[in-house]
Write a protein that holds these residues in place. Structure first.
Motif, PDB file in Angstrom:
ATOM      1  N   PRO A  90     -49.156  64.298  22.555  1.00 39.28           N
ATOM      2  CA  PRO A  90     -47.939  63.435  21.150  1.00 39.28           C
ATOM      3  C   PRO A  90     -47.053  63.781  22.470  1.00 39.28           C
ATOM      4  O   PRO A  90     -46.530  63.403  22.690  1.00 39.28           O
ATOM      5  CB  PRO A  90     -47.290  64.519  20.310  1.00 39.28           C
ATOM      6  CG  PRO A  90     -49.150  65.021  19.282  1.00 39.28           C
ATOM      7  CD  PRO A  90     -49.882  65.281  20.704  1.00 39.28           C
ATOM      8  N   ILE A  91     -47.010  64.729  23.279  1.00 42.35           N
ATOM      9  CA  ILE A  91     -46.181  65.313  24.447  1.00 42.35           C
ATOM     10  C   ILE A  91     -46.344  63.832  25.482  1.00 42.35           C
ATOM     11  O   ILE A  91     -45.990  63.555  26.539  1.00 42.35           O
ATOM     12  CB  ILE A  91     -46.048  66.803  25.069  1.00 42.35           C
ATOM     13  CG1 ILE A  91     -45.750  67.725  24.095  1.00 42.35           C
ATOM     14  CG2 ILE A  91     -45.648  66.808  26.623  1.00 42.35           C
ATOM     15  CD1 ILE A  91     -46.041  68.656  24.092  1.00 42.35           C
ATOM     16  N   LEU A  92     -47.583  64.332  26.117  1.00 45.25           N
ATOM     17  CA  LEU A  92     -48.327  62.934  26.685  1.00 45.25           C
ATOM     18  C   LEU A  92     -47.973  61.670  25.910  1.00 45.25           C
ATOM     19  O   LEU A  92     -47.439  61.027  26.781  1.00 45.25           O
ATOM     20  CB  LEU A  92     -50.029  63.436  26.833  1.00 45.25           C
ATOM     21  CG  LEU A  92     -50.425  62.200  28.027  1.00 45.25           C
ATOM     22  CD1 LEU A  92     -49.870  62.515  29.235  1.00 45.25           C
ATOM     23  CD2 LEU A  92     -51.909  62.065  28.040  1.00 45.25           C
ATOM     24  N   ALA A  93     -48.321  61.252  25.137  1.00 44.41           N
ATOM     25  CA  ALA A  93     -47.757  60.190  24.670  1.00 44.41           C
ATOM     26  C   ALA A  93     -46.577  59.114  24.704  1.00 44.41           C
ATOM     27  O   ALA A  93     -46.225  58.428  25.268  1.00 44.41           O
ATOM     28  CB  ALA A  93     -48.070  59.571  23.219  1.00 44.41           C
ATOM     29  N   VAL A  94     -45.127  60.432  24.881  1.00 45.30           N
ATOM     30  CA  VAL A  94     -43.668  60.356  24.431  1.00 45.30           C
ATOM     31  C   VAL A  94     -43.620  60.672  26.329  1.00 45.30           C
ATOM     32  O   VAL A  94     -42.842  58.793  26.509  1.00 45.30           O
ATOM     33  CB  VAL A  94     -43.344  61.644  24.359  1.00 45.30           C
ATOM     34  CG1 VAL A  94     -41.391  61.102  25.017  1.00 45.30           C
ATOM     35  CG2 VAL A  94     -42.844  61.062  22.949  1.00 45.30           C
ATOM     36  N   ALA A  95     -44.253  60.831  26.764  1.00 41.79           N
ATOM     37  CA  ALA A  95     -44.309  61.170  28.158  1.00 41.79           C
ATOM     38  C   ALA A  95     -44.511  59.789  29.467  1.00 41.79           C
ATOM     39  O   ALA A  95     -43.659  59.177  30.159  1.00 41.79           O
ATOM     40  CB  ALA A  95     -44.829  62.311  29.295  1.00 41.79           C
ATOM     41  N   THR A  96     -45.517  59.006  28.435  1.00 39.48           N
ATOM     42  CA  THR A  96     -46.395  57.834  28.941  1.00 39.48           C
ATOM     43  C   THR A  96     -45.208  57.024  28.864  1.00 39.48           C
ATOM     44  O   THR A  96     -45.335  56.095  29.396  1.00 39.48           O
ATOM     45  CB  THR A  96     -47.823  57.875  28.374  1.00 39.48           C
ATOM     46  OG1 THR A  96     -48.655  58.765  28.744  1.00 39.48           O
ATOM     47  CG2 THR A  96     -48.128  56.794  29.023  1.00 39.48           C
ATOM     48  N   ALA A  97     -44.963  56.767  27.518  1.00 43.02           N
ATOM     49  CA  ALA A  97     -43.907  55.493  26.779  1.00 43.02           C
ATOM     50  C   ALA A  97     -42.679  55.565  27.690  1.00 43.02           C
ATOM     51  O   ALA A  97     -42.229  54.437  28.174  1.00 43.02           O
ATOM     52  CB  ALA A  97     -43.701  55.912  25.554  1.00 43.02           C
ATOM     53  N   TYR A  98     -42.380  56.555  27.853  1.00 41.84           N
ATOM     54  CA  TYR A  98     -41.170  57.134  28.752  1.00 41.84           C
ATOM     55  C   TYR A  98     -41.294  56.629  29.640  1.00 41.84           C
ATOM     56  O   TYR A  98     -40.461  56.041  30.893  1.00 41.84           O
ATOM     57  CB  TYR A  98     -40.962  58.049  28.883  1.00 41.84           C
ATOM     58  CG  TYR A  98     -38.788  58.651  29.862  1.00 41.84           C
ATOM     59  CD1 TYR A  98     -37.927  58.506  29.109  1.00 41.84           C
ATOM     60  CD2 TYR A  98     -39.681  59.059  31.092  1.00 41.84           C
ATOM     61  CE1 TYR A  98     -36.644  58.385  29.349  1.00 41.84           C
ATOM     62  CE2 TYR A  98     -37.830  59.381  31.876  1.00 41.84           C
ATOM     63  CZ  TYR A  98     -36.740  59.440  31.126  1.00 41.84           C
ATOM     64  OH  TYR A  98     -36.339  58.863  32.188  1.00 41.84           O
ATOM     65  N   ILE A  99     -42.045  56.652  30.567  1.00 42.46           N
ATOM     66  CA  ILE A  99     -42.263  56.337  31.977  1.00 42.46           C
ATOM     67  C   ILE A  99     -42.080  54.746  32.297  1.00 42.46           C
ATOM     68  O   ILE A  99     -42.135  54.230  33.204  1.00 42.46           O
ATOM     69  CB  ILE A  99     -43.901  57.108  32.900  1.00 42.46           C
ATOM     70  CG1 ILE A  99     -43.095  58.145  32.873  1.00 42.46           C
ATOM     71  CG2 ILE A  99     -44.546  56.597  34.044  1.00 42.46           C
ATOM     72  CD1 ILE A  99     -44.580  59.174  33.753  1.00 42.46           C
ATOM     73  N   GLN A 100     -43.222  54.106  31.412  1.00 37.67           N
ATOM     74  CA  GLN A 100     -43.856  53.045  31.390  1.00 37.67           C
ATOM     75  C   GLN A 100     -42.616  52.301  31.056  1.00 37.67           C
ATOM     76  O   GLN A 100     -42.246  50.835  31.825  1.00 37.67           O
ATOM     77  CB  GLN A 100     -45.295  52.628  30.067  1.00 37.67           C
ATOM     78  CG  GLN A 100     -46.287  53.246  30.580  1.00 37.67           C
ATOM     79  CD  GLN A 100     -47.515  52.951  29.382  1.00 37.67           C
ATOM     80  OE1 GLN A 100     -47.098  52.804  28.321  1.00 37.67           O
ATOM     81  NE2 GLN A 100     -48.418  52.980  30.019  1.00 37.67           N
ATOM     82  N   TYR A 101     -41.321  52.479  29.915  1.00 44.00           N
ATOM     83  CA  TYR A 101     -40.477  51.978  29.517  1.00 44.00           C
ATOM     84  C   TYR A 101     -39.891  51.907  31.255  1.00 44.00           C
ATOM     85  O   TYR A 101     -39.288  50.477  31.131  1.00 44.00           O
ATOM     86  CB  TYR A 101     -39.644  52.663  28.212  1.00 44.00           C
ATOM     87  CG  TYR A 101     -38.454  52.071  27.984  1.00 44.00           C
ATOM     88  CD1 TYR A 101     -38.538  50.926  27.300  1.00 44.00           C
ATOM     89  CD2 TYR A 101     -37.046  52.106  28.363  1.00 44.00           C
ATOM     90  CE1 TYR A 101     -37.454  50.288  26.929  1.00 44.00           C
ATOM     91  CE2 TYR A 101     -36.350  51.372  28.328  1.00 44.00           C
ATOM     92  CZ  TYR A 101     -36.090  50.355  27.058  1.00 44.00           C
ATOM     93  OH  TYR A 101     -35.469  49.704  26.600  1.00 44.00           O
ATOM     94  N   ASN A 102     -39.385  52.714  31.973  1.00 45.70           N
ATOM     95  CA  ASN A 102     -38.549  52.917  32.952  1.00 45.70           C
ATOM     96  C   ASN A 102     -39.335  52.285  33.505  1.00 45.70           C
ATOM     97  O   ASN A 102     -38.645  51.557  35.019  1.00 45.70           O
ATOM     98  CB  ASN A 102     -38.624  53.941  33.867  1.00 45.70           C
ATOM     99  CG  ASN A 102     -37.497  55.191  32.897  1.00 45.70           C
ATOM    100  OD1 ASN A 102     -36.857  54.730  32.253  1.00 45.70           O
ATOM    101  ND2 ASN A 102     -37.459  56.649  32.548  1.00 45.70           N
ATOM    102  N   LEU A 103     -40.604  51.818  34.007  1.00 44.19           N
ATOM    103  CA  LEU A 103     -41.151  50.657  35.087  1.00 44.19           C
ATOM    104  C   LEU A 103     -41.014  49.295  34.818  1.00 44.19           C
ATOM    105  O   LEU A 103     -41.338  48.802  35.764  1.00 44.19           O
ATOM    106  CB  LEU A 103     -42.601  51.347  35.419  1.00 44.19           C
ATOM    107  CG  LEU A 103     -42.260  53.254  36.702  1.00 44.19           C
ATOM    108  CD1 LEU A 103     -43.738  53.359  36.427  1.00 44.19           C
ATOM    109  CD2 LEU A 103     -41.968  52.984  37.078  1.00 44.19           C
TER     110      LEU A 103
END
Length: 148
Positions: A46-59
Motif C-alpha cells: 500500500p505504501i508503494l502504491a501511494v508512492a508510485t501514484a504520487y511520482i507518476q502524477y508528478n511526472l
C-alpha cells in the motif's frame, strides 16, 4: 456454495494465522510461501502504491490519472489476492497423499494420548492446519520429523 468475497478473505486471514509456518513444511505445501508473501505485501505494497501514484502524477500529470489509479489499485490489491487464495485453499479437500498423511499423524497423536480436533472425512486443508498446529505445540521435534 457461493460465498461472498469478504467471507473468503476473512477465512484466508484466519487460515494464515492457523497454519504453522515451519521451514520443514516448505517443500510440501505452498502455504508457507503464500503466507510470507501476503504478510510482506500487506505491510509494504500500500505504501508503494501511494508512492508510485504520487511520482507518476508528478511526472505525467493529470492526463494519465486513470492509468495511475488503475496501477495503484492493482498494486494495492496484491495482498487481497493472497488472502483470497488462502481462503479458497482452506476449504479445499485434501489430495489423497495429504489425506493419508493426515490420517497417519492423527493415528500417531492418538497413540500418544492427545485429543484431536474433529473433522469430516475426507479432511480439508483447514483440518490439516489444526492438526499440524496441535502437533507442533504438543509433540517434540524428533517425533514430528518422522512425518516429514
Amino acid at each position: 456454495m457461493i460465498m461472498s468475497i469478504f467471507s473468503i478473505l476473512k477465512r484466508g486471514h484466519f487460515y494464515s494465522k492457523q497454519w504453522p509456518v515451519k521451514p520443514e513444511l516448505n517443500s510440501l505445501f505452498p502455504e508457507n510461501k503464500v503466507i510470507l508473501l501476503t504478510n510482506f505485501s500487506r505491510r509494504y505494497l500500500p505504501i508503494l502504491a501511494v508512492a508510485t501514484a504520487y511520482i507518476q502524477y508528478n511526472l505525467l500529470g493529470s492526463d494519465f490519472l486513470p492509468q495511475i489509479l488503475a496501477m495503484m489499485l492493482l498494486i494495492a490489491s496484491v495482498p487481497l489476492q493472497g488472502l483470497y487464495w488462502l481462503g479458497v485453499r482452506s476449504k479445499t479437500k485434501l489430495v489423497s497423499s495429504h489425506s493419508a498423511w493426515l490420517k497417519q499423524i492423527c493415528h500417531a497423536m492418538s497413540q500418544h494420548g492427545l485429543d484431536l480436533p474433529t473433522f469430516k472425512q475426507p479432511g480439508k486443508y483447514s483440518d490439516l492446519a489444526k492438526v499440524l498446529q496441535q502437533a507442533y505445540a504438543q509433540l517434540d521435534k524428533a517425533f514430528i520429523r518422522e512425518w516429514i
